[in-house]
Motif scaffolding. Structure first.
Motif, PDB file in Angstrom:
ATOM      1  N   ILE A   6       0.857  -1.193   0.000  1.00  0.00           N
ATOM      2  CA  ILE A   6       0.000   0.000   0.000  1.00  0.00           C
ATOM      3  C   ILE A   6       0.884   1.230   0.000  1.00  0.00           C
ATOM      4  N   VAL A   7       0.681   2.061  -0.989  1.00  0.00           N
ATOM      5  CA  VAL A   7       1.467   3.283  -1.129  1.00  0.00           C
ATOM      6  C   VAL A   7       0.588   4.475  -0.784  1.00  0.00           C
ATOM      7  N   ILE A   8       1.084   5.314   0.103  1.00  0.00           N
ATOM      8  CA  ILE A   8       0.406   6.572   0.440  1.00  0.00           C
ATOM      9  C   ILE A   8       1.258   7.701  -0.122  1.00  0.00           C
ATOM     10  N   ILE A   9       0.646   8.591  -0.869  1.00  0.00           N
ATOM     11  CA  ILE A   9       1.393   9.734  -1.383  1.00  0.00           C
ATOM     12  C   ILE A   9       0.959  10.972  -0.613  1.00  0.00           C
ATOM     13  N   GLY A  10       1.898  11.549   0.121  1.00  0.00           N
ATOM     14  CA  GLY A  10       1.627  12.732   0.931  1.00  0.00           C
ATOM     15  C   GLY A  10       1.651  12.404   2.406  1.00  0.00           C
ATOM     16  N   ALA A  11       2.347  13.242   3.174  1.00  0.00           N
ATOM     17  CA  ALA A  11       2.436  13.031   4.622  1.00  0.00           C
ATOM     18  C   ALA A  11       1.893  14.247   5.369  1.00  0.00           C
ATOM     19  N   GLY A  12       0.780  14.776   4.871  1.00  0.00           N
ATOM     20  CA  GLY A  12       0.036  15.796   5.600  1.00  0.00           C
ATOM     21  C   GLY A  12      -0.995  15.114   6.482  1.00  0.00           C
ATOM     22  N   PRO A  13      -2.002  15.857   6.927  1.00  0.00           N
ATOM     23  CA  PRO A  13      -2.999  15.283   7.830  1.00  0.00           C
ATOM     24  C   PRO A  13      -3.646  14.003   7.290  1.00  0.00           C
ATOM     25  N   ALA A  14      -3.986  13.978   6.006  1.00  0.00           N
ATOM     26  CA  ALA A  14      -4.644  12.793   5.448  1.00  0.00           C
ATOM     27  C   ALA A  14      -3.679  11.614   5.373  1.00  0.00           C
ATOM     28  N   LEU A 113      -4.040   8.477  -2.402  1.00  0.00           N
ATOM     29  CA  LEU A 113      -3.536   9.789  -2.823  1.00  0.00           C
ATOM     30  C   LEU A 113      -3.961  10.847  -1.817  1.00  0.00           C
ATOM     31  N   CYS A 114      -2.974  11.425  -1.149  1.00  0.00           N
ATOM     32  CA  CYS A 114      -3.223  12.485  -0.161  1.00  0.00           C
ATOM     33  C   CYS A 114      -2.356  13.672  -0.574  1.00  0.00           C
ATOM     34  N   THR A 115      -2.646  14.188  -1.759  1.00  0.00           N
ATOM     35  CA  THR A 115      -1.715  15.080  -2.441  1.00  0.00           C
ATOM     36  C   THR A 115      -1.894  16.548  -2.088  1.00  0.00           C
ATOM     37  N   GLY A 116      -2.903  16.872  -1.264  1.00  0.00           N
ATOM     38  CA  GLY A 116      -3.019  18.248  -0.784  1.00  0.00           C
ATOM     39  C   GLY A 116      -3.453  19.243  -1.846  1.00  0.00           C
ATOM     40  N   ALA A 117      -3.210  20.506  -1.523  1.00  0.00           N
ATOM     41  CA  ALA A 117      -3.786  21.578  -2.338  1.00  0.00           C
ATOM     42  C   ALA A 117      -2.767  22.684  -2.570  1.00  0.00           C
ATOM     43  N   THR A 118      -3.053  23.491  -3.566  1.00  0.00           N
ATOM     44  CA  THR A 118      -2.325  24.744  -3.760  1.00  0.00           C
ATOM     45  C   THR A 118      -3.351  25.858  -3.923  1.00  0.00           C
ATOM     46  N   ARG A 293      -7.177  24.878  -4.355  1.00  0.00           N
ATOM     47  CA  ARG A 293      -7.601  23.912  -5.372  1.00  0.00           C
ATOM     48  C   ARG A 293      -6.837  22.607  -5.122  1.00  0.00           C
ATOM     49  N   PRO A 294      -7.504  21.474  -5.308  1.00  0.00           N
ATOM     50  CA  PRO A 294      -6.830  20.193  -5.077  1.00  0.00           C
ATOM     51  C   PRO A 294      -5.743  19.946  -6.125  1.00  0.00           C
ATOM     52  N   GLU A 295      -4.688  19.301  -5.712  1.00  0.00           N
ATOM     53  CA  GLU A 295      -3.626  18.881  -6.631  1.00  0.00           C
ATOM     54  C   GLU A 295      -4.023  17.501  -7.168  1.00  0.00           C
ATOM     55  N   THR A 296      -4.636  17.500  -8.332  1.00  0.00           N
ATOM     56  CA  THR A 296      -5.267  16.272  -8.819  1.00  0.00           C
ATOM     57  C   THR A 296      -4.505  15.590  -9.954  1.00  0.00           C
ATOM     58  N   GLN A 297      -3.301  16.070 -10.270  1.00  0.00           N
ATOM     59  CA  GLN A 297      -2.617  15.499 -11.437  1.00  0.00           C
ATOM     60  C   GLN A 297      -2.347  14.001 -11.269  1.00  0.00           C
ATOM     61  N   LEU A 298      -1.977  13.585 -10.055  1.00  0.00           N
ATOM     62  CA  LEU A 298      -1.673  12.163  -9.880  1.00  0.00           C
ATOM     63  C   LEU A 298      -2.935  11.309 -10.027  1.00  0.00           C
ATOM     64  N   ALA A 299      -4.061  11.818  -9.536  1.00  0.00           N
ATOM     65  CA  ALA A 299      -5.325  11.094  -9.738  1.00  0.00           C
ATOM     66  C   ALA A 299      -5.611  10.961 -11.231  1.00  0.00           C
ATOM     67  N   ASP A 300      -5.294  12.016 -11.972  1.00  0.00           N
ATOM     68  CA  ASP A 300      -5.503  11.995 -13.420  1.00  0.00           C
ATOM     69  C   ASP A 300      -4.570  10.976 -14.075  1.00  0.00           C
ATOM     70  N   LEU A 301      -3.305  10.979 -13.689  1.00  0.00           N
ATOM     71  CA  LEU A 301      -2.356  10.022 -14.276  1.00  0.00           C
ATOM     72  C   LEU A 301      -2.723   8.588 -13.893  1.00  0.00           C
ATOM     73  N   ALA A 302      -3.349   8.427 -12.711  1.00  0.00           N
ATOM     74  CA  ALA A 302      -3.820   7.088 -12.311  1.00  0.00           C
ATOM     75  C   ALA A 302      -5.111   6.727 -13.046  1.00  0.00           C
ATOM     76  N   ARG A 303      -5.547   7.627 -13.942  1.00  0.00           N
ATOM     77  CA  ARG A 303      -6.695   7.431 -14.831  1.00  0.00           C
ATOM     78  C   ARG A 303      -8.028   7.432 -14.095  1.00  0.00           C
ATOM     79  N   CYS A 304      -8.101   8.184 -12.995  1.00  0.00           N
ATOM     80  CA  CYS A 304      -9.359   8.321 -12.263  1.00  0.00           C
ATOM     81  C   CYS A 304     -10.324   9.189 -13.071  1.00  0.00           C
ATOM     82  N   ASP A 335      -7.408  17.298   1.159  1.00  0.00           N
ATOM     83  CA  ASP A 335      -7.675  18.403   0.242  1.00  0.00           C
ATOM     84  C   ASP A 335      -7.276  18.087  -1.198  1.00  0.00           C
ATOM     85  N   GLY A 336      -6.502  17.036  -1.407  1.00  0.00           N
ATOM     86  CA  GLY A 336      -6.136  16.647  -2.763  1.00  0.00           C
ATOM     87  C   GLY A 336      -7.317  16.109  -3.556  1.00  0.00           C
ATOM     88  N   ALA A 337      -8.369  15.735  -2.828  1.00  0.00           N
ATOM     89  CA  ALA A 337      -9.572  15.238  -3.496  1.00  0.00           C
ATOM     90  C   ALA A 337     -10.625  16.324  -3.576  1.00  0.00           C
TER      91      ALA A 337
END
Lengths: 489, 399
Positions: A6-14, A113-118, A293-304, A335-337
């Motif tokens: 199991i891979v978690i991306i991001g080490a913020g609150p989520a 994916l816990c990729t946060g926001a900008t 705004r959520p940082e959603t590029q990785l979700a997009d590359l994962a083809r979500c 917030d990445g979602a």
């Protein structure tokens, strides 16, 4: 059965709460994070040798920050933690990382994916000038480095972060020249019932405003930003922008780049006030932003799959209440979602981990799931109140002067983007990008994409959802060709 | 997406009983709005024929819009140079012809070979000698002369062949610019109009779109790239067409300094990388291993290990690239044939039917020339360009 990867991306609150839930279930997740230490942006830790207290750094959220830091530090040995590592691509069930030891591909059974926001940014004429920062960037300067972005700072935009960062600057002793909110004060009243879903957060907002006012800082509501003014032309040309020594410039074909963009540093900001007057505030730095705004590029590359959310006028990755994305094995939290704040991120991070565990056949208490879902629901209600109280000023995109830059990476103006729409008929975001270069630079549209979509929609007189969204492409952030190493090495 | 993407595109007629019973008529019907179909539409209008072009997606968005952007004659088979020369004359005239800038820069194209492949240098020299007969002037460079002029080249580079009259252009702009220019001259262009069936009854071809619209014309031109095979087979002919996705990326911008497009001449696909600097300053990089395509979904995904392999190879060609950031990777869907040459010319079995597809990763430069040649062939029944190498019939026995 082998332990699932199991891979978690991001080490913020989520990410931290997801890691905790997995570790508690006896799984050792891989936690990949761009940061040097855990905490994410909101609970970002100061560099070694800095000694500010949690109370100084995180204010009312000090105890939450401390709890999160303690939690992750306590997971040492139970998680495979990879700090300072960028996930630059996701492909064929593997995440592709670049970290201190170079490139690596990591297969996963489940990906959280816990990729946060900008910051979500609305262009203002002159926002390309040196001295213009995002609210998030301004906060990081203070939180991480104990620096202010200028000696006289104007806060411009809307949303809770506007008041939070302004108050943090005031408390830190920085000179804040003004807080200029594009949202009319009256917008808060119909939003109140939803905001009461989180009474403590609402009260915190009141306290922040009081801190700012007590320091004698003017707060204006319902302003329309007109101009970020600057100093001498040519002083402090930003890297790349306004400079084109290429043949197009020499042939005199490049109208907007060479010489015509005034790149002087920030000297002030002019706004139209709610009563129709004009006011100018002198400053040497501006912190701007309209919520996140959520940082959603990785979700997009994962083809979500993505869907348009009319409340925030953004395309967001589709997920079920527990965080399952449309792609099996991919989970979205924090917030990445969707922008629901740090407290919600802790709940949705844990929830996503429990969903992954459930799907992998591990026993999960249904009581726990139900309570987390209830938590998240109250944050959804609160967030919809915030969106109502601090609306994204779409009318500003339509009214943006033709000579205002929309895409700062490529130095493309609103007029050039509108001409692309008119002359070529490009109404779709990627098509307009292909023809105009808007969103084609270093940030790949992460900072201008939402505003550019509004400019296109206004120019084409179509709903913004018809403009669509920029397709994400690897690398998610710029990485050097040299990072690949040499051939045969 | 149903928005008219071309500014003044004729709106798609509402699907009605009337439009179904009265299909659109024109002299020439074109399936596929890449640079081939768009340029053909443009030159057919120049010759006064009425044209309807059907594009399943947006014009110039697939292979035509995602390729590297080389406008090079160098390296093509000698028999293709007359076509390439015809195209070059059009490229030079694009600003006047199309009324817009497609960023064509005639700043040279250079092939280089490495020290461990000296035989490639010999074959480049032999090619240069032969190509001179076709007005392709190539300058052979090596040693200090090469390094003095192109100091960015890596130490492994042994020799180079420079074509000063070649160059590069912006693929994102060129195909759509031809389509818009064709439209201004009266071509009817339907985007988001996917042809699902093409047949001939009597003197006319009838093409049916996915949304039920029908189009009719006495002449049909298939320029559908990777999507051409279904139509060819529908007319009873055989073509072993496949598709692959190029491996592309772009660096952040840096001061403009490098004029020619530069590529490695090598028999090894892995080694065959190339780059060009655009006026904005970015290096556009292509080559090395290609990506799997999904033509039915109009998607192709860049394989990360292909990307990393390409960056490694690029450092052999231009070591300083190691310090540049890559900001984006992409690919597209290109159609390939086993001999790397296109199908171009009349059908072998159906009169009035013409083909131009399968350009095997080398179609961008010749595109405008292909359009002009096909227009000439359709309008006059003949052309001086030798099309014998591109006949569909060469695959007749392939099963």
């Amino acid at each position: 059965m082998a332990e699932p990867a199991i891979v978690i991306i991001g080490a913020g609150p989520a990410g931290v709460r997801a890691a905790q839930a997995l570790a508690d279930a006896g799984i050792r997740p891989i936690v990949i994070d761009e940061g040097r230490r855990s905490g994410g942006q909101i609970y970002r830790r100061q560099p070694d040798g800095f000694t500010r207290s949690h109370a100084t750094l995180y204010g009312t959220e000090a105890e939450r920050a401390r709890a999160l830091h303690t939690c992750f530090d306590g997971l040492e040995g139970r998680v495979d933690y990879r700090p300072e590592t960028l996930v630059w691509h996701i492909s064929d069930g593997q995440v592709w990382t670049l970290g201190p030891d170079g490139h690596q591909s990591i297969p996963y059974d489940a990906l959280i994916l816990c990729t946060g926001a900008t910051d979500r940014l609305m262009p203002v004429r002159g926002w390309h000038r040196a001295g213009t920062y995002s609210l998030g960037g301004s906060q990081i300067a203070l939180k991480a480095q104990a620096c202010a972005i200028g000696s006289q700072v104007v806060f411009l935009g809307s949303g809770p972060l506007l008041y939070l960062v302004a108050a943090q600057y005031v408390k830190a002793g920085a000179h804040v020249a003004a807080v200029l909110d594009t949202a009319p004060f009256a917008a808060r009243i119909p939003a109140l019932p939803k905001l009461l879903a989180q009474p403590a957060a609402l009260w915190n907002g009141v306290l922040l405003t009081r801190t700012i006012k007590r320091a004698g800082v003017p707060i204006l509501h319902g302003v329309t930003p007109l101009d970020i003014t600057g100093g001498e032309e040519g002083s402090g040309a930003p890297d790349g922008a306004g400079v084109d020594t290429g043949p197009a410039a020499r042939d005199g074909r490049s109208s907007s780049r060479a010489g015509t963009v005034d790149t002087g540093a920030v000297s002030g900001v002019t706004v139209r006030t709610a009563d129709g007057g004009e006011r100018h505030f002198a400053c040497d730095a501006i912190a701007m932003g309209h919520h996140l705004r959520p940082e959603t590029q990785l979700a997009d590359l994962a083809r979500c799959a993505f869907a348009f959310d009319p409340a925030v006028r953004q395309w967001l990755p589709v997920r079920d209440p527990d965080g399952r994305a449309s792609v099996p094995g991919v989970y979205l939290a924090g917030d990445g979602a969707r922008i629901l704040g740090a407290r919600s991120a802790e709940a949705s991070g844990r929830l996503a981990a429990l969903a992954a565990l459930t799907d992998l056949g591990f026993p999960v208490a249904s009581v726990d799931l139900a309570s987390l879902r209830r938590d998240v629901a109250t944050y959804v209600r609160f967030a919809s109140g915030l969106a109502q109280a601090f609306p994204w000023p779409v009318e500003q995109a339509a009214a943006l002067p033709d000579d205002a830059i929309v895409c700062r990476c490529e130095s493309i103006t609103a007029g050039e983007l509108r001409a692309t729409v008119t002359d070529t008929g490009a109404q779709e975001a990627n098509r307009a990008k292909a023809f105009s270069r808007v969103g084609m630079g270093r940030c790949q549209g992460r900072y201008c994409g939402l505003a550019a979509a509004e400019v296109i929609a206004a120019a084409a007189a179509i709903p913004v959802e018809r403009v669509g969204r920029l397709r994400s492409a690897a690398p998610v952030k710029p990485i050097s060709a040299g990072s690949a190493g040499k051939a045969g090495a | 997406m149903t928005a008219p993407i071309l500014a003044s595109a004729t709106p798609a007629p509402a699907l009605s009983a009337q439009s179904l019973s009265a299909p659109s008529l024109s002299d020439v019907l074109i399936i596929g709005g890449g640079i081939m179909g768009s340029a053909a539409a443009f030159f057919l209008r120049q010759r006064g024929l009425s044209v309807t072009l059907l594009e399943s997606d947006l014009v110039g968005r697939q292979a035509s819009g995602t390729n590297f952007g080389n406008v090079r004659r160098q390296g093509r088979p000698l028999y293709q140079l007359p076509l390439a020369n015809r195209a070059m004359a059009i490229w030079r005239n694009t600003p006047a012809l199309l009324g817009t800038d497609v960023e064509y820069l005639q700043r040279g194209h250079m092939r280089v070979c490495y020290r461990d492949r000296p035989d490639t240098a010999a074959s480049m020299e032999a090619y240069a000698a032969d190509a001179a007969r076709f007005d392709l002037d190539l300058e052979m460079l090596s040693g200090n002369a090469l390094r003095a002029r192109f100091p960015f080249l890596g130490p492994e580079v042994l020799a180079a062949s420079l074509s000063a009259q070649d160059g590069h252009a912006n693929p994102r702009l060129a195909g759509p610019a031809f389509a818009r220019a064709a439209q201004r001259r009266g071509a009817i262009i339907h985007e988001n109009c996917r042809a699902i069936h093409a047949g001939k009854s009597g003197d006319d071809f009838t093409v049916t779109a996915a949304d039920g619209r029908e189009f009719r014309a006495p002449t049909l031109l298939i320029t559908a790239g990777a999507w051409a095979k279904q139509f060819v087979e529908g007319f009873g002919e055989t073509v072993p067409l496949t598709s692959r996705g190029p491996n592309m990326c772009v660096t952040e911008p840096l001061p403009y300094a490098i004029g020619p497009s530069v590529g490695v001449a090598t028999p090894e696909t892995l080694e065959s990388v190339y780059f060009r600097q655009v006026a904005r300053g970015n290096l556009v990089i292509g080559g090395s291993l290609q990506n799997q395509t999904f033509p039915d979904a109009y998607r192709v995904y860049v394989k990360p290990d292909n990307t990393l392999g390409q960056w490694q190879q690029m450092q052999r060609l231009i070591p300083a690239v190691a310090r540049l950031n890559i900001i984006r990777t992409w690919s597209g869907i290109e159609s390939y044939l086993p001999d790397s040459q296109p199908v171009m010319g009349p059908s072998g079995s159906v009169s009035g039917l013409f083909y131009a597809f399968g350009f095997s990763g080398a179609g961008f430069q010749v595109g405008p020339g292909v359009g002009e040649t096909m227009a000439e062939l359709i309008a006059t029944g003949r052309t001086d360009i030798d099309l014998s190498h591109y006949a569909i019939g060469r695959f007749a026995d392939v099963r």
